[in-house]
Scaffold this motif. Structure first.
Motif, PDB file in Angstrom:
ATOM      1  N   SER A  15       0.834  -1.210   0.000  1.00  0.00           N
ATOM      2  CA  SER A  15       0.000   0.000   0.000  1.00  0.00           C
ATOM      3  C   SER A  15       0.864   1.253   0.000  1.00  0.00           C
ATOM      4  CB  SER A  15      -0.937   0.009   1.212  1.00  0.00           C
ATOM      5  OG  SER A  15      -0.193  -0.027   2.410  1.00  0.00           O
ATOM      6  N   ILE A  16       0.303   2.296  -0.595  1.00  0.00           N
ATOM      7  CA  ILE A  16       0.941   3.611  -0.646  1.00  0.00           C
ATOM      8  C   ILE A  16      -0.048   4.616  -0.072  1.00  0.00           C
ATOM      9  CG2 ILE A  16       1.918   5.387  -2.153  1.00  0.00           C
ATOM     10  CD1 ILE A  16       2.304   3.042  -4.227  1.00  0.00           C
ATOM     11  N   SER A  17       0.403   5.386   0.896  1.00  0.00           N
ATOM     12  CA  SER A  17      -0.447   6.431   1.469  1.00  0.00           C
ATOM     13  C   SER A  17      -0.315   7.696   0.636  1.00  0.00           C
ATOM     14  CB  SER A  17      -0.034   6.714   2.917  1.00  0.00           C
ATOM     15  OG  SER A  17      -0.797   7.769   3.451  1.00  0.00           O
ATOM     16  N   ILE A  18      -1.436   8.173   0.118  1.00  0.00           N
ATOM     17  CA  ILE A  18      -1.439   9.372  -0.717  1.00  0.00           C
ATOM     18  C   ILE A  18      -1.822  10.570   0.148  1.00  0.00           C
ATOM     19  CG2 ILE A  18      -2.453  10.490  -2.736  1.00  0.00           C
ATOM     20  CD1 ILE A  18      -3.091   7.626  -3.777  1.00  0.00           C
ATOM     21  N   ILE A  19      -0.912  11.534   0.204  1.00  0.00           N
ATOM     22  CA  ILE A  19      -1.122  12.722   1.036  1.00  0.00           C
ATOM     23  C   ILE A  19      -1.440  13.912   0.141  1.00  0.00           C
ATOM     24  CG2 ILE A  19      -0.106  14.264   2.763  1.00  0.00           C
ATOM     25  CD1 ILE A  19      -0.385  11.358   3.724  1.00  0.00           C
ATOM     26  N   ARG A  20      -2.611  14.486   0.338  1.00  0.00           N
ATOM     27  CA  ARG A  20      -3.003  15.713  -0.351  1.00  0.00           C
ATOM     28  C   ARG A  20      -3.561  16.651   0.713  1.00  0.00           C
ATOM     29  NH1 ARG A  20      -5.529  13.603  -4.053  1.00  0.00           N
ATOM     30  NH2 ARG A  20      -4.197  14.010  -5.877  1.00  0.00           N
ATOM     31  N   ALA A  21      -2.902  17.786   0.931  1.00  0.00           N
ATOM     32  CA  ALA A  21      -3.271  18.640   2.060  1.00  0.00           C
ATOM     33  C   ALA A  21      -3.283  20.108   1.643  1.00  0.00           C
ATOM     34  CB  ALA A  21      -2.288  18.435   3.214  1.00  0.00           C
ATOM     35  N   PRO A  22      -4.082  20.935   2.338  1.00  0.00           N
ATOM     36  CA  PRO A  22      -4.185  22.351   1.984  1.00  0.00           C
ATOM     37  C   PRO A  22      -3.022  23.198   2.479  1.00  0.00           C
ATOM     38  CG  PRO A  22      -5.603  21.871   3.851  1.00  0.00           C
ATOM     39  CD  PRO A  22      -5.042  20.557   3.399  1.00  0.00           C
ATOM     40  N   ASN A  23      -2.223  22.648   3.425  1.00  0.00           N
ATOM     41  CA  ASN A  23      -1.080  23.403   3.925  1.00  0.00           C
ATOM     42  C   ASN A  23       0.006  22.452   4.413  1.00  0.00           C
ATOM     43  OD1 ASN A  23      -1.461  22.937   6.960  1.00  0.00           O
ATOM     44  ND2 ASN A  23      -3.442  23.856   6.397  1.00  0.00           N
ATOM     45  N   PHE A  24       1.199  22.997   4.586  1.00  0.00           N
ATOM     46  CA  PHE A  24       2.366  22.186   4.928  1.00  0.00           C
ATOM     47  C   PHE A  24       2.181  21.437   6.240  1.00  0.00           C
ATOM     48  CE2 PHE A  24       6.335  21.730   7.275  1.00  0.00           C
ATOM     49  CZ  PHE A  24       7.131  21.046   6.370  1.00  0.00           C
ATOM     50  N   GLN A  25       1.721  22.099   7.274  1.00  0.00           N
ATOM     51  CA  GLN A  25       1.592  21.464   8.584  1.00  0.00           C
ATOM     52  C   GLN A  25       0.589  20.315   8.560  1.00  0.00           C
ATOM     53  OE1 GLN A  25       3.479  21.744  11.201  1.00  0.00           O
ATOM     54  NE2 GLN A  25       4.719  23.344  10.232  1.00  0.00           N
ATOM     55  N   MET A  26      -0.495  20.491   7.833  1.00  0.00           N
ATOM     56  CA  MET A  26      -1.479  19.412   7.732  1.00  0.00           C
ATOM     57  C   MET A  26      -0.880  18.226   6.972  1.00  0.00           C
ATOM     58  SD  MET A  26      -4.468  18.264   8.461  1.00  0.00           S
ATOM     59  CE  MET A  26      -5.471  19.697   8.910  1.00  0.00           C
ATOM     60  N   GLY A  27      -0.166  18.515   5.892  1.00  0.00           N
ATOM     61  CA  GLY A  27       0.478  17.445   5.138  1.00  0.00           C
ATOM     62  C   GLY A  27       1.484  16.694   5.983  1.00  0.00           C
ATOM     63  N   LEU A  28       2.248  17.416   6.782  1.00  0.00           N
ATOM     64  CA  LEU A  28       3.242  16.784   7.653  1.00  0.00           C
ATOM     65  C   LEU A  28       2.562  15.910   8.694  1.00  0.00           C
ATOM     66  CD1 LEU A  28       6.230  16.527   8.393  1.00  0.00           C
ATOM     67  CD2 LEU A  28       5.961  18.541   9.866  1.00  0.00           C
ATOM     68  N   GLN A  29       1.468  16.392   9.278  1.00  0.00           N
ATOM     69  CA  GLN A  29       0.748  15.615  10.285  1.00  0.00           C
ATOM     70  C   GLN A  29       0.143  14.349   9.669  1.00  0.00           C
ATOM     71  OE1 GLN A  29       0.288  16.100  13.863  1.00  0.00           O
ATOM     72  NE2 GLN A  29      -0.220  13.982  13.401  1.00  0.00           N
ATOM     73  N   MET A  30      -0.407  14.477   8.479  1.00  0.00           N
ATOM     74  CA  MET A  30      -0.988  13.312   7.809  1.00  0.00           C
ATOM     75  C   MET A  30       0.088  12.263   7.518  1.00  0.00           C
ATOM     76  SD  MET A  30      -3.553  15.351   5.214  1.00  0.00           S
ATOM     77  CE  MET A  30      -4.175  13.909   4.327  1.00  0.00           C
ATOM     78  N   ALA A  31       1.229  12.710   7.026  1.00  0.00           N
ATOM     79  CA  ALA A  31       2.317  11.776   6.731  1.00  0.00           C
ATOM     80  C   ALA A  31       2.825  11.108   8.002  1.00  0.00           C
ATOM     81  CB  ALA A  31       3.448  12.509   6.018  1.00  0.00           C
ATOM     82  N   LYS A  32       2.996  11.885   9.063  1.00  0.00           N
ATOM     83  CA  LYS A  32       3.456  11.323  10.339  1.00  0.00           C
ATOM     84  C   LYS A  32       2.480  10.268  10.853  1.00  0.00           C
ATOM     85  CE  LYS A  32       6.096  15.216  12.300  1.00  0.00           C
ATOM     86  NZ  LYS A  32       6.089  16.227  13.389  1.00  0.00           N
ATOM     87  N   THR A  33       1.194  10.543  10.724  1.00  0.00           N
ATOM     88  CA  THR A  33       0.177   9.598  11.193  1.00  0.00           C
ATOM     89  C   THR A  33       0.227   8.309  10.376  1.00  0.00           C
ATOM     90  OG1 THR A  33      -1.251  11.417  11.906  1.00  0.00           O
ATOM     91  CG2 THR A  33      -2.294   9.265  11.583  1.00  0.00           C
ATOM     92  N   ALA A  34       0.358   8.443   9.056  1.00  0.00           N
ATOM     93  CA  ALA A  34       0.445   7.260   8.201  1.00  0.00           C
ATOM     94  C   ALA A  34       1.667   6.418   8.552  1.00  0.00           C
ATOM     95  CB  ALA A  34       0.494   7.679   6.737  1.00  0.00           C
ATOM     96  N   ILE A  35       2.790   7.076   8.766  1.00  0.00           N
ATOM     97  CA  ILE A  35       4.024   6.366   9.092  1.00  0.00           C
ATOM     98  C   ILE A  35       3.928   5.724  10.474  1.00  0.00           C
ATOM     99  CG2 ILE A  35       6.493   6.674   9.551  1.00  0.00           C
ATOM    100  CD1 ILE A  35       6.390   8.862   7.298  1.00  0.00           C
ATOM    101  N   SER A  36       3.329   6.432  11.415  1.00  0.00           N
ATOM    102  CA  SER A  36       3.142   5.860  12.757  1.00  0.00           C
ATOM    103  C   SER A  36       2.241   4.629  12.707  1.00  0.00           C
ATOM    104  CB  SER A  36       2.530   6.905  13.693  1.00  0.00           C
ATOM    105  OG  SER A  36       3.423   7.986  13.883  1.00  0.00           O
ATOM    106  N   GLY A  37       1.313   4.628  11.747  1.00  0.00           N
ATOM    107  CA  GLY A  37       0.427   3.478  11.593  1.00  0.00           C
ATOM    108  C   GLY A  37       1.081   2.307  10.888  1.00  0.00           C
ATOM    109  N   GLY A  38       2.257   2.528  10.306  1.00  0.00           N
ATOM    110  CA  GLY A  38       2.983   1.436   9.661  1.00  0.00           C
ATOM    111  C   GLY A  38       3.242   1.613   8.179  1.00  0.00           C
TER     112      GLY A  38
END
Length: 220
Positions: A15-38
């Motif tokens: 699987s590949i987590s696709i990150i699309r976010a309206p701002n840098f901080q949101m994108g960073l948080q989404m990526a961190k959450t995906a990575i923390s989930g595995g």
């Protein structure tokens, strides 16, 4: 990364987590959450705010992950993404110039295609694998893979937590999943731990297919 190494990585991770976010901080948080989930394969959509900086920072913060880009539409997009450290690139269409640039830079390039003709065109143009986009159903993937089973395919645009495993069972080498991983209400209420737990459950489900020894594609 050579194409075979890329395909091996896809078969391992699924699987590949696709990150699309309206701002840098949101994108960073989404990526961190995906990575923390595995998740270990992270795609930053190029129409995400500050995508260049986000790719660069994620490469620095998470050296054990593979960080790439998506929604690449023009040569300048791809060149800038590679300069930022992108390790793979997806596009929603098939562009021979983009494929050639990626081949020269030795990064996996995954063009988008939908019909059998488009899928064959992308593969014959030396794509690393093909993004089947959008994916309307599991049965559609089964149908196109019947004559084209030698082509490694990654369905996106329509992949959900509910159908991801079925798509792997239907022959996808991996799936690209974005919005369904990050429900709008969960993001708005800051329920990052809930999102993380959903991702863990998804990955456990997909990895069970690896335990069964399912091999999604043949070497070309």
């Amino acid at each position: 990364m050579e194409d075979q190494a890329w395909l091996n990585l896809l078969e391992k991770e699924r699987s590949i987590s696709i990150i699309r976010a309206p701002n840098f901080q949101m994108g960073l948080q989404m990526a961190k959450t995906a990575i923390s989930g595995g998740m270990r394969l992270i795609e930053i959509s190029w129409n995400t705010d500050a995508s260049t900086e986000l790719v660069s920072q994620l490469r620095s913060m998470f050296p054990d992950c593979t960080i790439g880009v998506g929604t690449i539409l023009a040569p300048s997009d791809l060149k800038n993404a590679i300069a930022a450290g992108a390790q793979f690139a997806f596009m929603p269409h098939t562009d021979f110039d983009l494929i050639a640039i990626a081949k020269r830079q030795e990064i996996p390039i995954i063009p988008g295609a939908f019909t059998p003709t488009e899928i064959m065109t992308a593969w014959n143009a030396k794509a690393s694998c093909v993004k089947v986009f959008p994916i309307p159903s599991v049965s559609y993937l089964k149908a196109v893979r019947a004559p084209l089973g030698h082509i490694p395919m990654i369905p996106t645009g329509g992949v959900t937590i509910e159908n991801a495993k079925s798509l792997i069972q239907a022959g996808a080498i991996a799936v690209g999943i974005g919005g369904n991983l990050f429900p709008k209400i969960a993001i708005e209420t800051g329920k990052w731990e809930t999102i993380q737990q959903q991702i863990k459950l998804l990955l456990k489900d997909l990895q069970s297919e690896n335990d069964l020894g399912i091999n999604s594609c043949n070497e070309s």
